[in-house]
Design an enzyme around this catalytic site. Structure first.
Site, PDB file in Angstrom:
ATOM      1  N   GLY A 101     -13.496 -11.901 -19.907  1.00  0.00           N
ATOM      2  CA  GLY A 101     -12.330 -11.442 -20.661  1.00  0.00           C
ATOM      3  C   GLY A 101     -12.577 -11.277 -22.145  1.00  0.00           C
ATOM      4  O   GLY A 101     -11.749 -10.731 -22.865  1.00  0.00           O
ATOM      5  N   CYS A 106       4.247   6.706   1.809  1.00  0.00           N
ATOM      6  CA  CYS A 106       3.577   7.941   1.389  1.00  0.00           C
ATOM      7  C   CYS A 106       4.051   9.103   2.262  1.00  0.00           C
ATOM      8  O   CYS A 106       4.092   8.995   3.490  1.00  0.00           O
ATOM      9  CB  CYS A 106       2.064   7.767   1.509  1.00  0.00           C
ATOM     10  SG  CYS A 106       1.129   9.295   1.272  1.00  0.00           S
ATOM     11  N   CYS A 150       0.716  10.208   4.432  1.00  0.00           N
ATOM     12  CA  CYS A 150       0.022   9.349   5.395  1.00  0.00           C
ATOM     13  C   CYS A 150       0.872   8.164   5.836  1.00  0.00           C
ATOM     14  O   CYS A 150       0.397   7.313   6.584  1.00  0.00           O
ATOM     15  CB  CYS A 150      -1.306   8.863   4.828  1.00  0.00           C
ATOM     16  SG  CYS A 150      -1.122   7.553   3.588  1.00  0.00           S
ATOM     17  N   CYS A 191       0.256   8.883  -1.867  1.00  0.00           N
ATOM     18  CA  CYS A 191      -0.732   7.920  -2.338  1.00  0.00           C
ATOM     19  C   CYS A 191      -1.411   8.445  -3.592  1.00  0.00           C
ATOM     20  O   CYS A 191      -1.841   9.602  -3.642  1.00  0.00           O
ATOM     21  CB  CYS A 191      -1.830   7.722  -1.288  1.00  0.00           C
ATOM     22  SG  CYS A 191      -1.315   6.813   0.151  1.00  0.00           S
ATOM     23  N   CYS A 221      -5.687   7.972   1.293  1.00  0.00           N
ATOM     24  CA  CYS A 221      -4.707   8.800   1.973  1.00  0.00           C
ATOM     25  C   CYS A 221      -5.391   9.691   3.021  1.00  0.00           C
ATOM     26  O   CYS A 221      -4.950   9.783   4.166  1.00  0.00           O
ATOM     27  CB  CYS A 221      -3.970   9.664   0.941  1.00  0.00           C
ATOM     28  SG  CYS A 221      -2.443  10.390   1.548  1.00  0.00           S
TER      29      CYS A 221
END
Lengths: 258, 303, 235
Positions: free
Chosen positions: B36, B245, B248, B270, B276
């Site tokens: 980080g 979605c 899909c 998606c 997808c």
């Protein structure tokens, strides 16, 4: 009242090259005591304040502070992390220009709440309730809590800055010309507010001002500075009513009478 | 420049010279050692403008080898300009295999998404980062923000979340949502939707972040704690979508709104195109899916 | 009962640095003591240094020479050399002072001005206000003024606020600098009563009263300040 001072300052000096910032300043400050440092521009009073608040490191001398555990700690030997922690918990610093002490682009509530969040407060509702309480103590309406200080008048900004500093219950507050640049009526309100808060909370404060009336109203003790040196110190009313040093006499005689 | 893609020797491998790659690898190693923490590095001029992923490209160029398989996504899609051009770039300068298949990739360079398909150990996710400093908009002084990181003074980060709740009644930050890494450094996860934040937590993949203009690299090693900041009474939540979605029928994935016409017609699909397509290839059908579908892999950039 | 205040050989002068450092002697060889339960009055013409003596006893003026010994918190303190912190403590606990003029604070009500010394000594604010109300009523200050800041009051009204502020506490020593100067006959009598009550309570009072009638009524003893004129000492 405790028998030990909160702050012990000994032979503090700050030089800028060959120029004197402040020279050989010593004093003790007790809990609940307000010390005014007066003098004209360039007298070294702001340099002294910045050294005491560790915003500036002195060239020589010591200052030790009695921590909450009762132990004295040498300020200039502390790590920066410890000093900054002290600055945002046990100390406050009220700047002359509120823009220097506030975050101008976040709301009044967040300005007050920042110190709480900095010490780990993680409950929004409680932080906000505390902010509301403090805003009311400095006479800012609750419905201004989500306004940015940019939308506030000078006096309101200064009061907000004070709330922001006092929210963590500090024991020592540094103030640099807290009423400078404000209208007289606004000044009076602020002074009264400060006076009340200092008494109610038992705060110790070091107030730098060139305004002797402010010093008389807020402080019990006073130091007069000239050319970086303390030329006179004592009880505020004694120094103002019976000035001994030539420079203090000049200062006192220069007050405009209304 | 007249070099052909096969003419690899005309370039140094992966465009950057070896000294530069060494310098960047050192920055990456330091970043991994201090999860980080933003490591400064001497960002190079790249043959693309700042803001087009120069940080991510330099990181990828420094870690990529001839045997790597590279996937590049932009907002989850493999077929948008940024993704296509970066993929083409590495084909040209490193002659590596490229793919759109998340599971098949060894290195995935991304702009603003984490793939839906769970990442696995051995994979590296390289983020393109525009502004690495999470405190930037609250404290403009870099000297001060570095000090705040050093001293772990992160109250300001909560000020931002406080402001959100005060203004919107909830934490309205939806992307670049700040996280605390391994209990120490607060980090900007780059402008990914906060939906992806939980995927960073204890991910088996190595996550590297490159900010070219800002000259910073940071990292989240595999299996590192990544916790989104929040309040006790306003806990962190990811976005939810009230419909699956449209192509899909996937649920619990991040959806993009697609405008269909100029009469207000739209659908949610998606954002991860590879995910997808795979689902459709497996026979999943959303309510707006066409009868016949493109086979996955048909979208390889033309040579 | 021990003598609460002993003054010995105190001298005071002003050095005017703005006027070529000329030295203005005020008093010298000031020696006296005051007793509990008595009202001692400083007598002498204007300019003899009566007010300066009171101000030195309150720590408001610096002392050039001599000692001011005060019985404070079971000990003896030399006020002439005491630290500011000690002087503040003496003012809080031992020596009260009614000045000639009220120094007003913006926005603080008359009631709170009067109650403040009690609050500073640790009394509850509401209890202190109750006592302040009683005193202001006794001094015939119209009730409608109590919640207003005294800055705009008349001289007599301000003086009564000032007296109430000085008399509200139970300091063992009370200094009075012309407390009755701008009062009418009725209120002068109230002050005389208040002083009598303090005496009965064992307080040692030291005052300046130009008003002959009041002085006659309260004084147990008069100290002639002209005896402390700076020239006399040399003579």
């Amino acid at each position: 009242m405790t028998d030990e001072p909160l702050l012990r300052v000994s032979a503090l000096s700050k030089f800028y090259g060959s120029r004197v910032g402040c020279d050989n300043v010593s004093f003790d400050l007790w809990p609940g005591e307000v010390l005014a440092v007066v003098g004209e521009s360039g007298s070294g009073k702001t340099t002294l304040l910045n050294c005491l608040s560790t915003r500036l490191l002195p060239s020589s001398g010591t200052a030790s502070y009695r921590m909450r555990d009762g132990q004295f700690r040498e300020l200039y030997r502390m790590s920066e992390a410890e000093r900054r922690f002290l600055m945002r918990t046990d100390w406050g610093f009220v700047h002359q220009n509120p823009a220097d002490g506030l975050r101008m682009t976040v709301s009044a509530g967040a300005n007050v709440g920042e110190r709480l969040m900095a010490v780990g407060d993680r409950h929004y509702g409680k932080i906000r309730a505390t902010a509301v309480d403090w805003l009311s103590r400095v006479e800012i309406e609750e419905d201004r809590i989500d306004d940015e200080p940019r939308a506030f008048s000078g006096g309101m900004r200064q009061r907000l800055q004070i709330a922001r500093n006092l929210v963590t219950g500090p024991r020592l507050v540094f103030m640099d010309e807290p009423t400078g640049g404000l209208d007289v009526s606004v000044q009076a309100r602020l002074l009264d507010l400060l006076r009340g808060l200092v008494t109610d909370l038992g705060l110790a404060a070091i107030v730098v001002t060139h305004d002797l009336a402010v010093a008389r109203l807020l402080s019990q003790r006073m130091m007069v500075m000239k050319d970086g040196r303390v030329v006179e110190s004592g009880l505020t009313d004694r120094v103002l009513d019976d000035p001994r040093a030539p420079y203090t006499q000049l200062l006192v005689s220069s007050i405009l009478q209304v | 420049m007249t070099a052909q893609p096969t003419d690899i020797a005309t370039y140094n491998f992966a465009y950057l010279d070896e000294q530069t790659k060494r310098m960047i690898r050192r920055a990456i190693l330091k970043g991994i050692a201090i999860p980080g923490y933003q490591v400064p590095f001497a960002s190079r001029e790249m043959p693309m403008p700042y803001g087009w992923g120069t940080g991510g490209v330099q990181v990828t160029a420094s870690i990529i080898g001839p045997d790597d398989v590279l996937k590049v996504i932009d907002q989850g899609a493999d077929d948008t300009t940024n993704a296509v051009s970066i993929r083409a770039f590495f084909k040209k300068v490193a002659n590596v295999a490229v793919t759109t298949d998340t599971a098949a990739a060894t290195i995935i360079q991304t702009r603003h998404r984490i793939p839906e398909h769970p990442l696995t150990a051995g994979q590296v996710l390289v983020y393109q980062v525009p502004i690495p400093e999470p405190l930037r908009f609250l404290e403009p002084r870099e000297t001060e923000t570095r000090k705040m990181h050093a001293l772990e003074e992160y109250g300001l980060m909560h000020v931002k979340l406080y402001e959100d709740i005060a203004k919107h009644g909830r934490i309205a930050t939806t992307y670049a949502y700040p996280v605390k890494v391994e209990g120490r450094y607060v980090m900007d996860p780059s402008p990914t939707p906060k939906f992806d934040n939980p995927k960073m937590h204890r991910s088996p993949a190595l996550q590297l972040f490159g900010a070219g203009r800002e000259k910073r690299i940071y990292a989240v090693p595999p299996f590192t704690d990544v916790v989104s900041l929040d309040f006790e009474d306003h806990p962190f939540e990811v976005q939810t979508f009230d419909q699956p979605c449209a192509l899909c029928a996937a649920e619990n994935v991040y959806l993009d709104e697609v405008i269909l016409d100029d009469h207000g017609g739209h659908m949610f699909v998606c954002s991860d195109t590879d995910y997808c397509e795979k689902r459709r290839a497996d026979g999943h059908r959303g309510h707006l899916a066409p009868e016949t579908d493109l086979a996955p892999g048909n979208m390889e950039p033309a040579r | 009962m021990p003598t609460p205040l002993v003054v010995s050989d105190v001298a005071k002068s002003f050095t005017m640095h703005l006027r070529d450092g000329i030295k203005l002697p005020v008093v010298a060889g000031v020696s006296f003591s005051i007793k509990a339960g008595e009202c001692t009055v400083l007598g002498g013409p204007s300019g003899a240094g009566k007010s300066s003596i009171l101000k030195m006893l309150y720590g408001n003026y610096a002392v050039d020479e001599g000692q001011i010994i005060v019985t404070h918190e079971d000990g003896l303190i030399d006020l002439a050399r005491a630290s500011p912190r000690t002087v503040l403590s003496v003012r809080r606990q031992t020596i009260g002072y009614v000045s000639q003029f009220l120094r007003t604070v913006p926005r603080v009500s008359a009631l709170d001005v009067v109650a403040e010394p009690l609050v500073e000594r640790g009394e509850e604010r509401e209890a202190a206000r109750a006592k302040a109300r009683a005193l202001l009523a006794q001094l015939n200050l119209p009730e409608k003024l109590w919640m207003l800041p005294p800055a705009t009051f008349s001289g007599g009204e301000q003086q009564r606020v000032n007296i109430a502020r000085g008399f509200i506490t139970e300091h063992p020593i009370l200094l009075l600098d012309e407390p009755t100067a701008s009062l009418d006959a009725t209120n002068r009598d109230v002050v005389i009563e208040l002083i009598a009550a303090k005496k009965a309570a064992g307080v040692a009072l030291l005052g300046i009263f130009h008003d002959h009638e009041v002085r006659e009524a309260v004084a147990d003893r008069v100290i002639d300040v002209t005896a402390f004129a700076p020239g006399k000492l040399a003579a």
